[in-house]
Scaffold this motif. Structure first.
Motif, PDB file in Angstrom:
ATOM      1  N   VAL A  15       0.837  -1.202   0.000  1.00 25.46           N
ATOM      2  CA  VAL A  15       0.000   0.000   0.000  1.00 25.46           C
ATOM      3  C   VAL A  15       0.871   1.251   0.000  1.00 25.46           C
ATOM      4  O   VAL A  15       0.621   2.197  -0.760  1.00 25.46           O
ATOM      5  CB  VAL A  15      -0.952   0.000   1.208  1.00 25.46           C
ATOM      6  N   GLY A  16       1.909   1.267   0.836  1.00 23.47           N
ATOM      7  CA  GLY A  16       2.763   2.442   0.908  1.00 23.47           C
ATOM      8  C   GLY A  16       3.420   2.771  -0.404  1.00 23.47           C
ATOM      9  O   GLY A  16       3.520   3.953  -0.800  1.00 23.47           O
ATOM     10  N   SER A  17       3.871   1.759  -1.125  1.00 23.09           N
ATOM     11  CA  SER A  17       4.531   2.009  -2.409  1.00 23.09           C
ATOM     12  C   SER A  17       3.545   2.533  -3.447  1.00 23.09           C
ATOM     13  O   SER A  17       3.867   3.440  -4.229  1.00 23.09           O
ATOM     14  CB  SER A  17       5.221   0.740  -2.912  1.00 23.09           C
ATOM     15  N   HIS A  18       2.336   1.983  -3.464  1.00 24.12           N
ATOM     16  CA  HIS A  18       1.324   2.490  -4.400  1.00 24.12           C
ATOM     17  C   HIS A  18       0.894   3.910  -4.019  1.00 24.12           C
ATOM     18  O   HIS A  18       0.616   4.734  -4.898  1.00 24.12           O
ATOM     19  CB  HIS A  18       0.122   1.557  -4.433  1.00 24.12           C
ATOM     20  N   LEU A  19       0.831   4.195  -2.721  1.00 26.81           N
ATOM     21  CA  LEU A  19       0.482   5.553  -2.304  1.00 26.81           C
ATOM     22  C   LEU A  19       1.558   6.539  -2.736  1.00 26.81           C
ATOM     23  O   LEU A  19       1.252   7.644  -3.210  1.00 26.81           O
ATOM     24  CB  LEU A  19       0.286   5.606  -0.792  1.00 26.81           C
ATOM     25  N   ALA A  20       2.825   6.159  -2.598  1.00 28.43           N
ATOM     26  CA  ALA A  20       3.902   7.025  -3.067  1.00 28.43           C
ATOM     27  C   ALA A  20       3.749   7.305  -4.565  1.00 28.43           C
ATOM     28  O   ALA A  20       3.879   8.452  -5.016  1.00 28.43           O
ATOM     29  CB  ALA A  20       5.255   6.388  -2.776  1.00 28.43           C
ATOM     30  N   ASP A  21       3.453   6.254  -5.347  1.00 31.89           N
ATOM     31  CA  ASP A  21       3.241   6.443  -6.789  1.00 31.89           C
ATOM     32  C   ASP A  21       2.111   7.431  -7.050  1.00 31.89           C
ATOM     33  O   ASP A  21       2.215   8.316  -7.908  1.00 31.89           O
ATOM     34  CB  ASP A  21       2.893   5.104  -7.446  1.00 31.89           C
ATOM     35  N   TYR A  22       1.011   7.270  -6.304  1.00 37.67           N
ATOM     36  CA  TYR A  22      -0.147   8.133  -6.513  1.00 37.67           C
ATOM     37  C   TYR A  22       0.184   9.596  -6.197  1.00 37.67           C
ATOM     38  O   TYR A  22      -0.156  10.503  -6.964  1.00 37.67           O
ATOM     39  CB  TYR A  22      -1.319   7.663  -5.643  1.00 37.67           C
ATOM     40  N   LEU A  23       0.843   9.824  -5.078  1.00 36.42           N
ATOM     41  CA  LEU A  23       1.160  11.197  -4.675  1.00 36.42           C
ATOM     42  C   LEU A  23       2.141  11.848  -5.643  1.00 36.42           C
ATOM     43  O   LEU A  23       2.019  13.040  -5.964  1.00 36.42           O
ATOM     44  CB  LEU A  23       1.726  11.218  -3.259  1.00 36.42           C
ATOM     45  N   LEU A  24       3.101  11.088  -6.124  1.00 32.93           N
ATOM     46  CA  LEU A  24       4.067  11.641  -7.075  1.00 32.93           C
ATOM     47  C   LEU A  24       3.401  11.999  -8.392  1.00 32.93           C
ATOM     48  O   LEU A  24       3.783  12.981  -9.047  1.00 32.93           O
ATOM     49  CB  LEU A  24       5.205  10.652  -7.308  1.00 32.93           C
ATOM     50  N   GLU A  25       2.387  11.232  -8.780  1.00 31.18           N
ATOM     51  CA  GLU A  25       1.713  11.482 -10.052  1.00 31.18           C
ATOM     52  C   GLU A  25       0.656  12.570  -9.950  1.00 31.18           C
ATOM     53  O   GLU A  25       0.487  13.366 -10.882  1.00 31.18           O
ATOM     54  CB  GLU A  25       1.065  10.193 -10.570  1.00 31.18           C
ATOM     55  N   HIS A  26      -0.043  12.644  -8.823  1.00 39.86           N
ATOM     56  CA  HIS A  26      -1.234  13.497  -8.755  1.00 39.86           C
ATOM     57  C   HIS A  26      -1.063  14.745  -7.900  1.00 39.86           C
ATOM     58  O   HIS A  26      -2.011  15.540  -7.790  1.00 39.86           O
ATOM     59  CB  HIS A  26      -2.417  12.678  -8.229  1.00 39.86           C
ATOM     60  N   THR A  27       0.084  14.928  -7.267  1.00 45.77           N
ATOM     61  CA  THR A  27       0.319  16.129  -6.468  1.00 45.77           C
ATOM     62  C   THR A  27       1.714  16.667  -6.775  1.00 45.77           C
ATOM     63  O   THR A  27       2.506  16.020  -7.484  1.00 45.77           O
ATOM     64  CB  THR A  27       0.241  15.847  -4.951  1.00 45.77           C
TER      65      THR A  27
END
Length: 337
Positions: A15-27
């Motif tokens: 989950v943490g790795s996917h969250l990092a991906d999401y934040l880097l892409e969308h913020t």
């Protein structure tokens, strides 16, 4: 203007790795990941070039079982957002290691929240509990809403009750913006192989490469689960902290596709290039007791944030299987678990 900083405990997990991906892409936020010195980096391998070049993602040493490291990490980062995902997260292991599980998940959460109280008291904090807090729910109480009583069925589940309650305590006692989530079953690429759907996908990938006999070892196939995709889950977590966050609130989050573990296995078997794969119960994969009815009522969270799951169950299972096929193609040996 200074960019926002997000701290993810457990960044090296699924989950943490996917969250990092999401934040880097969308913020445009800077992302700090709390990791132990010995944490495996497989799930964030694709981020290592960015970590090395200090391109918006950074690793911070820390261990939930070490108060001094928590204080140092929070004092250094001073995050605007904290996603507390790190945990001893495998229920079956918790029967053998209850003290480690309680120390990591309950006392570790206290260490983190207390460090936040001292060094970043205005941070918006996501405190990740688990649907396992509800445990053994009678069928007449399905779907499970937030006010369903707790009946935890493992030391892990008990530890997540403590995690949940301490989050609310810090919000009420100290005026901190802490919100707790009870995420129901969520999976996808990078899921650890100790969890049912991931070990099934791994075994299928090994069978397809003739690495093991065409027999899948299983535990309890009768448990009922509602599945969500991990990529929908991390989007929910982002919305939790950005859509009018409410201090002290607690939410059920989960998918919409419900089936038994056996039916989930049938879906994966149907995707295999090898037909007629046998199934064999392995007593070592059975828990002493099981939370066997995990179907959520997510109306409260959806009403507050507008979140809806978007990724179909079939896509989640296909992506999980492809993840394991790639790992089997590129790795030599695997534990048979």
């Amino acid at each position: 203007m200074t960019k926002a900083r997000a701290l993810i405990t457990g960044i090296t997990g699924m989950v943490g790795s996917h969250l990092a991906d999401y934040l880097l892409e969308h913020t445009d936020w800077d992302v700090y990941g709390l990791a132990r010195w010995r944490s495996p980096l497989d799930n964030i391998q694709h981020l290592i070039p960015r970590i090395n070049s200090k391109d918006r993602v950074f690793l911070v040493h820390g261990d939930l079982r070490d108060s001094l490291s928590m204080n140092a990490a929070l004092a250094s980062v001073k995050p605007d957002y904290i996603f507390h995902l790190a945990a001893q997260s495998f229920p079956k292991v918790s029967f053998d290691s209850p003290i480690e599980t309680v120390d990591t998940n309950i006392t570790g959460t206290v260490r983190l929240l207390d460090a936040a109280r001292q060094y970043c008291p205005n941070a918006i904090i996501h405190n990740c509990a688990s649907s396992e807090v509800f445990g053994r729910v009678p069928r007449e109480k399905l779907p499970i809403n937030e006010e369903c009583s707790f009946h935890p069925a493992s030391p892990y589940a008990i530890s997540k009750v403590g995690t949940d309650l301490f989050g609310r305590f810090y919000a009420e006692a100290y005026g901190m913006t802490v919100m707790s989530t009870r995420m129901f079953t969520h999976t996808g690429p990078r899921r650890g192989d100790v969890f049912a759907e991931s070990t099934f996908a791994k075994q299928i990938a090994l069978i397809e490469q003739n690495r093991i006999p065409p027999v899948i070892k299983v535990g309890n196939l009768d448990s009922l689960r509602t599945f969500a995709d991990v990529r929908d889950a991390v989007r929910a977590y982002f919305m939790l902290v950005t859509k009018n966050p409410q201090a002290g609130e607690y939410y059920n989050i989960g998918g919409t596709y419900t089936c038994t573990i056996g039916e989930m296995l049938d879906t994966l078997r149907g995707m295999s290039t090898v037909k007629d794969i046998a199934v064999e119960t392995d007593p070592e994969r059975l828990r002493p007791i099981d939370a066997d009815l995990q179907v959520p009522d997510t109306a409260k969270f959806k009403a507050h944030t507008g979140w809806e799951p978007e990724i179909p169950f079939q896509t989640t299972m296909s992506d999980l299987l492809e993840y394991w096929r790639e790992r089997v193609r590129t790795h030599k040996d695997f534990l048979t678990r």
